[in-house]
Design a protein around this motif. Structure first.
Motif, PDB file in Angstrom:
ATOM      1  N   MET A  27       0.923  -1.082   0.005  1.00 18.12           N
ATOM      2  CA  MET A  27      -0.112   0.036   0.148  1.00 18.12           C
ATOM      3  C   MET A  27       0.813   1.272  -0.057  1.00 18.12           C
ATOM      4  O   MET A  27       1.683   1.421   0.793  1.00 18.12           O
ATOM      5  N   ASN A  28       0.753   2.146  -1.103  1.00 12.85           N
ATOM      6  CA  ASN A  28       1.428   3.226  -1.173  1.00 12.85           C
ATOM      7  C   ASN A  28       1.157   4.446   0.020  1.00 12.85           C
ATOM      8  O   ASN A  28       0.161   4.318   0.540  1.00 12.85           O
ATOM      9  N   LYS A  29       2.171   5.389   0.190  1.00 11.50           N
ATOM     10  CA  LYS A  29       1.832   6.486   1.005  1.00 11.50           C
ATOM     11  C   LYS A  29       0.491   7.413   0.819  1.00 11.50           C
ATOM     12  O   LYS A  29      -0.162   7.616   1.698  1.00 11.50           O
ATOM     13  N   ASN A  30       0.069   7.464  -0.214  1.00 10.00           N
ATOM     14  CA  ASN A  30      -0.951   8.215  -0.775  1.00 10.00           C
ATOM     15  C   ASN A  30      -2.414   7.371  -0.335  1.00 10.00           C
ATOM     16  O   ASN A  30      -3.123   8.250   0.270  1.00 10.00           O
ATOM     17  N   VAL A  31      -2.573   6.109  -0.348  1.00 11.63           N
ATOM     18  CA  VAL A  31      -3.346   5.339   0.156  1.00 11.63           C
ATOM     19  C   VAL A  31      -3.695   5.604   1.460  1.00 11.63           C
ATOM     20  O   VAL A  31      -4.810   5.644   2.086  1.00 11.63           O
ATOM     21  N   ILE A  32      -2.540   5.428   2.291  1.00 12.75           N
ATOM     22  CA  ILE A  32      -2.507   5.583   3.654  1.00 12.75           C
ATOM     23  C   ILE A  32      -3.059   6.912   3.988  1.00 12.75           C
ATOM     24  O   ILE A  32      -3.696   6.854   5.130  1.00 12.75           O
ATOM     25  N   GLU A  33      -2.669   7.916   3.213  1.00 14.47           N
ATOM     26  CA  GLU A  33      -2.925   9.290   3.522  1.00 14.47           C
ATOM     27  C   GLU A  33      -4.581   9.441   3.553  1.00 14.47           C
ATOM     28  O   GLU A  33      -5.043   9.936   4.419  1.00 14.47           O
ATOM     29  N   ILE A  34      -5.063   8.963   2.399  1.00 13.77           N
ATOM     30  CA  ILE A  34      -6.566   9.039   2.180  1.00 13.77           C
ATOM     31  C   ILE A  34      -7.292   8.135   3.022  1.00 13.77           C
ATOM     32  O   ILE A  34      -8.332   8.501   3.742  1.00 13.77           O
ATOM     33  N   LEU A  35      -6.775   6.781   3.510  1.00 16.40           N
ATOM     34  CA  LEU A  35      -7.429   6.236   4.440  1.00 16.40           C
ATOM     35  C   LEU A  35      -7.403   7.106   5.781  1.00 16.40           C
ATOM     36  O   LEU A  35      -8.427   6.913   6.472  1.00 16.40           O
ATOM     37  N   THR A  36      -6.532   7.714   6.050  1.00 23.26           N
ATOM     38  CA  THR A  36      -6.408   8.444   7.410  1.00 23.26           C
ATOM     39  C   THR A  36      -7.706   9.428   7.520  1.00 23.26           C
ATOM     40  O   THR A  36      -8.589   9.699   8.112  1.00 23.26           O
ATOM     41  N   LEU A  37      -7.678  10.344   6.157  1.00 24.20           N
ATOM     42  CA  LEU A  37      -8.666  11.048   5.991  1.00 24.20           C
ATOM     43  C   LEU A  37     -10.188  10.620   5.977  1.00 24.20           C
ATOM     44  O   LEU A  37     -11.090  11.056   6.503  1.00 24.20           O
ATOM     45  N   LEU A  38     -10.366   9.446   5.370  1.00 26.46           N
ATOM     46  CA  LEU A  38     -11.598   8.662   5.419  1.00 26.46           C
ATOM     47  C   LEU A  38     -12.132   8.187   6.766  1.00 26.46           C
ATOM     48  O   LEU A  38     -13.160   8.175   7.269  1.00 26.46           O
ATOM     49  N   MET A  39     -10.996   7.637   7.571  1.00 23.52           N
ATOM     50  CA  MET A  39     -11.305   7.215   8.820  1.00 23.52           C
ATOM     51  C   MET A  39     -11.603   8.364   9.668  1.00 23.52           C
ATOM     52  O   MET A  39     -12.500   8.375  10.605  1.00 23.52           O
ATOM     53  N   GLN A  40     -11.230   9.710   9.704  1.00 24.23           N
ATOM     54  CA  GLN A  40     -11.495  10.727  10.283  1.00 24.23           C
ATOM     55  C   GLN A  40     -13.213  11.011   9.899  1.00 24.23           C
ATOM     56  O   GLN A  40     -13.981  11.541  11.049  1.00 24.23           O
ATOM     57  N   ILE A  41     -13.376  10.966   8.663  1.00 19.92           N
ATOM     58  CA  ILE A  41     -14.596  11.375   8.351  1.00 19.92           C
ATOM     59  C   ILE A  41     -15.818  10.162   8.953  1.00 19.92           C
ATOM     60  O   ILE A  41     -16.772  10.631   9.427  1.00 19.92           O
ATOM     61  N   PHE A  42     -15.386   9.128   8.958  1.00 20.40           N
ATOM     62  CA  PHE A  42     -16.108   7.804   9.517  1.00 20.40           C
ATOM     63  C   PHE A  42     -16.344   8.050  11.028  1.00 20.40           C
ATOM     64  O   PHE A  42     -17.428   8.017  11.340  1.00 20.40           O
ATOM     65  N   ILE A  43     -15.317   8.403  11.585  1.00 20.31           N
ATOM     66  CA  ILE A  43     -15.257   8.676  12.933  1.00 20.31           C
ATOM     67  C   ILE A  43     -16.278   9.760  13.318  1.00 20.31           C
ATOM     68  O   ILE A  43     -16.839   9.856  14.340  1.00 20.31           O
ATOM     69  N   ASP A  44     -16.261  10.907  12.520  1.00 17.87           N
ATOM     70  CA  ASP A  44     -17.128  11.972  12.489  1.00 17.87           C
ATOM     71  C   ASP A  44     -18.691  11.828  12.400  1.00 17.87           C
ATOM     72  O   ASP A  44     -19.524  12.383  12.289  1.00 17.87           O
ATOM     73  N   LYS A  45     -18.744  10.216  12.276  1.00 13.28           N
ATOM     74  CA  LYS A  45     -20.267   9.869  12.030  1.00 13.28           C
ATOM     75  C   LYS A  45     -20.987  10.255  10.578  1.00 13.28           C
ATOM     76  O   LYS A  45     -22.001  10.407  10.333  1.00 13.28           O
ATOM     77  N   ILE A  46     -20.045  10.371   9.679  1.00 12.66           N
ATOM     78  CA  ILE A  46     -20.578  10.749   8.113  1.00 12.66           C
ATOM     79  C   ILE A  46     -20.568   9.536   7.389  1.00 12.66           C
ATOM     80  O   ILE A  46     -19.490   8.928   7.333  1.00 12.66           O
ATOM     81  N   ASP A  47     -21.633   9.574   6.499  1.00  8.26           N
ATOM     82  CA  ASP A  47     -21.668   8.218   5.743  1.00  8.26           C
ATOM     83  C   ASP A  47     -20.901   8.358   4.550  1.00  8.26           C
ATOM     84  O   ASP A  47     -21.174   9.035   3.588  1.00  8.26           O
ATOM     85  N   LEU A  48     -19.588   7.669   4.615  1.00  6.76           N
ATOM     86  CA  LEU A  48     -18.793   7.653   3.509  1.00  6.76           C
ATOM     87  C   LEU A  48     -19.247   7.405   2.241  1.00  6.76           C
ATOM     88  O   LEU A  48     -18.966   7.892   1.178  1.00  6.76           O
ATOM     89  N   LEU A  49     -20.098   6.354   2.170  1.00  5.69           N
ATOM     90  CA  LEU A  49     -20.519   5.871   0.824  1.00  5.69           C
ATOM     91  C   LEU A  49     -21.746   6.781   0.185  1.00  5.69           C
ATOM     92  O   LEU A  49     -21.603   7.015  -1.153  1.00  5.69           O
ATOM     93  N   SER A  50     -22.288   7.404   1.027  1.00  8.87           N
ATOM     94  CA  SER A  50     -23.196   8.492   0.423  1.00  8.87           C
ATOM     95  C   SER A  50     -22.843   9.419  -0.118  1.00  8.87           C
ATOM     96  O   SER A  50     -23.388  10.403  -1.120  1.00  8.87           O
ATOM     97  N   LEU A  51     -21.360   9.739   0.486  1.00  7.03           N
ATOM     98  CA  LEU A  51     -20.808  11.094   0.091  1.00  7.03           C
ATOM     99  C   LEU A  51     -19.564  10.703  -0.894  1.00  7.03           C
ATOM    100  O   LEU A  51     -18.626  11.470  -1.214  1.00  7.03           O
TER     101      LEU A  51
END
Length: 161
Positions: free
Chosen positions: A1-25
């Motif tokens: 897994m490359n650095k960019n994917v890990i950075e994106i995962l970190t951002l997605l996890m933050q959105i997920f933790i904030d209780k925002i539905d990732l798939l709908s957005l």
């Protein structure tokens, strides 16, 4: 897994933790990440990683009672994340009673998950939900007397209403 994917995962996890539905957005998130310079391929890999389901199942993931209700189902990843042992026990016991049909039980579980997602799931709210879904007063009485968490709520609830 490359650095960019890990950075994106970190951002997605933050959105997920904030209780925002990732798939709908997903579309909006993807566009925003592309504007920040991330490649669509890396964004897709991150989303795929977030929602990849390897289907790891343990004995505690099932609530089944083939002898009584005949209903067999596995808790989804999301349900396992949001339902604590107390809530799972209530679902196990509702299923074991065998008085609710599959559709009623699934409606209750879906609405419980929605409530849990917004931290609104309490024993009282579960009871109110069951009372809304189940029309038969005798079934409500059986549920309230059979599941210790409810401590005879059917009678208390009917006296209040």
């Amino acid at each position: 897994m490359n650095k960019n994917v890990i950075e994106i995962l970190t951002l997605l996890m933050q959105i997920f933790i904030d209780k925002i539905d990732l798939l709908s957005l997903k579309k909006d998130i993807t566009e925003s990440l592309e504007e920040q310079g991330y490649e669509r391929e890396d964004i897709n890999k991150a989303f795929e990683f977030m929602y990849k389901d390897p289907f790891n199942v343990s004995d505690k993931d099932f609530y089944t009672d083939q002898k009584e209700s005949g209903y067999n189902r596995v808790f989804s990843k999301i349900e396992k994340m949001y339902f604590d042992d107390e809530v799972k026990t209530i679902i196990y016991q509702l299923n074991k009673l065998g008085i609710l049909d599959t559709e009623e039980l699934e409606i209750i579980i879906d609405q419980m998950l929605s409530m849990a997602f917004f931290n609104n799931l309490t024993l009282e709210s579960i009871w109110e939900l069951i009372d809304d879904v189940v029309d038969d007063d005798y079934q409500l009485y059986i549920i309230s007397e059979s599941i210790d968490f409810f401590n005879g709520n059917a009678i208390k609830f009917q006296m209040v209403n």
